[in-house]
Design a protein around this motif. Structure first.
Motif, PDB file in Angstrom:
ATOM      1  N   THR A  62       0.853  -1.185   0.000  1.00 53.32           N
ATOM      2  CA  THR A  62       0.000   0.000   0.000  1.00 53.32           C
ATOM      3  C   THR A  62       0.893   1.241   0.000  1.00 53.32           C
ATOM      4  OG1 THR A  62      -0.061   0.217   2.411  1.00 53.32           O
ATOM      5  CG2 THR A  62      -1.720  -1.240   1.401  1.00 53.32           C
ATOM      6  N   GLU A  68       0.024  -6.112   0.622  1.00 54.05           N
ATOM      7  CA  GLU A  68      -1.291  -6.405   0.071  1.00 54.05           C
ATOM      8  C   GLU A  68      -1.092  -7.153  -1.240  1.00 54.05           C
ATOM      9  OE1 GLU A  68      -3.514  -2.884  -0.958  1.00 54.05           O
ATOM     10  OE2 GLU A  68      -1.898  -2.079  -2.161  1.00 54.05           O
ATOM     11  N   ARG A  82      -6.868  -4.546  -5.693  1.00 50.83           N
ATOM     12  CA  ARG A  82      -6.065  -4.729  -4.480  1.00 50.83           C
ATOM     13  C   ARG A  82      -6.865  -5.499  -3.431  1.00 50.83           C
ATOM     14  NH1 ARG A  82      -1.431  -1.654  -4.539  1.00 50.83           N
ATOM     15  NH2 ARG A  82      -1.300  -0.309  -6.367  1.00 50.83           N
ATOM     16  N   PRO A  84      -6.469  -6.722   0.625  1.00 51.90           N
ATOM     17  CA  PRO A  84      -5.677  -6.709   1.856  1.00 51.90           C
ATOM     18  C   PRO A  84      -5.332  -8.134   2.317  1.00 51.90           C
ATOM     19  CG  PRO A  84      -7.592  -5.266   2.037  1.00 51.90           C
ATOM     20  CD  PRO A  84      -7.774  -6.074   0.789  1.00 51.90           C
ATOM     21  N   GLY A  91      -6.648 -13.226   0.256  1.00 53.47           N
ATOM     22  CA  GLY A  91      -5.925 -12.635   1.375  1.00 53.47           C
ATOM     23  C   GLY A  91      -5.656 -13.619   2.495  1.00 53.47           C
TER      24      GLY A  91
END
Length: 165
Positions: A62, A68, A82, A84, A91
Motif C-alpha cells: 500500500t 497487500e 487490491r 488486503p 488474502g
C-alpha cells in the motif's frame, strides 16, 4: 508458435500433468515474471474446464508500505485490483500460506465478490524463500467445482513457478 491443447474429459491428474508440462515449456527460459504469469494464466484458462476467472495476484504494498495483493495477469472478467492480506479467499491464502479450497464462496466469511457469477474458488499461494510472492486464483460459476486433485495440481504449478515469477 505455441499450440498447447489438451483432450476433453481427461482425469484431473493427467490434465494437471499436461498443464504443468506446458507451463514448464513456456517459462523455463523466460526471466520476465509478468510474461510468465500471463502465459500461465492463459494456459490455465485453456486447460481447466468450468472457469470464469484464472490468474494471479502478486504481493505488493500500500502507499503506507503495508503488504497487500495486487492484481496480476489473468483471464476472465475485470477483477478487484487490491486485496488486503487476511481478507477474502486470496488474502487468507496469502496470510496463512495455505491453499484455500472453497466449495461455496457465499458461505466463506469475508468473501470479496469481484464477479457475482463465482460460486467456488481455489487459491494457492506461490512461496519463495519462505515468503508468499503471489497467489494463483481460480474461480468457477459452479458450486464445489474444485477438489483435492485440483488443489494438488495447482500446488505443483505454484512450486514450479516460484522461481519464475
Amino acid at each position: 508458435m505455441y499450440d498447447f491443447k489438451t483432450e476433453e474429459g481427461l482425469a484431473a491428474p493427467e490434465l494437471y500433468r499436461e498443464l504443468h508440462n506446458a507451463a514448464d515449456a513456456l517459462t523455463t527460459d523466460e526471466s520476465d515474471a509478468v510474461a510468465n504469469m500471463a502465459n500461465v494464466a492463459a494456459l490455465m484458462w485453456e486447460f481447466i474446464p468450468q472457469l470464469n476467472w484464472a490468474g494471479f495476484y502478486r504481493m505488493g504494498a500500500t502507499a503506507r508500505g503495508e503488504s497487500e495483493l495486487v492484481l496480476g495477469p489473468f483471464m476472465g472478467r475485470p477483477a478487484c485490483i487490491r486485496i488486503p492480506i487476511g481478507q477474502g479467499v486470496c488474502g487468507i491464502a496469502a496470510r496463512d500460506m495455505e491453499t484455500q479450497l472453497v466449495e461455496d464462496v457465499h458461505a466463506f466469511p469475508g468473501h470479496i465478490a469481484c464477479d457475482a457469477e463465482t460460486r467456488s474458488e481455489l487459491v494457492v499461494p506461490v512461496v519463495k524463500g519462505g515468503q508468499v510472492i503471489a497467489v494463483i486464483d481460480l474461480d468457477s460459476p459452479d458450486p464445489a467445482r474444485f477438489g483435492p486433485e485440483d488443489a494438488t495440481g495447482i500446488e505443483a504449478l505454484a512450486e514450479l513457478l516460484a522461481d519464475r515469477i
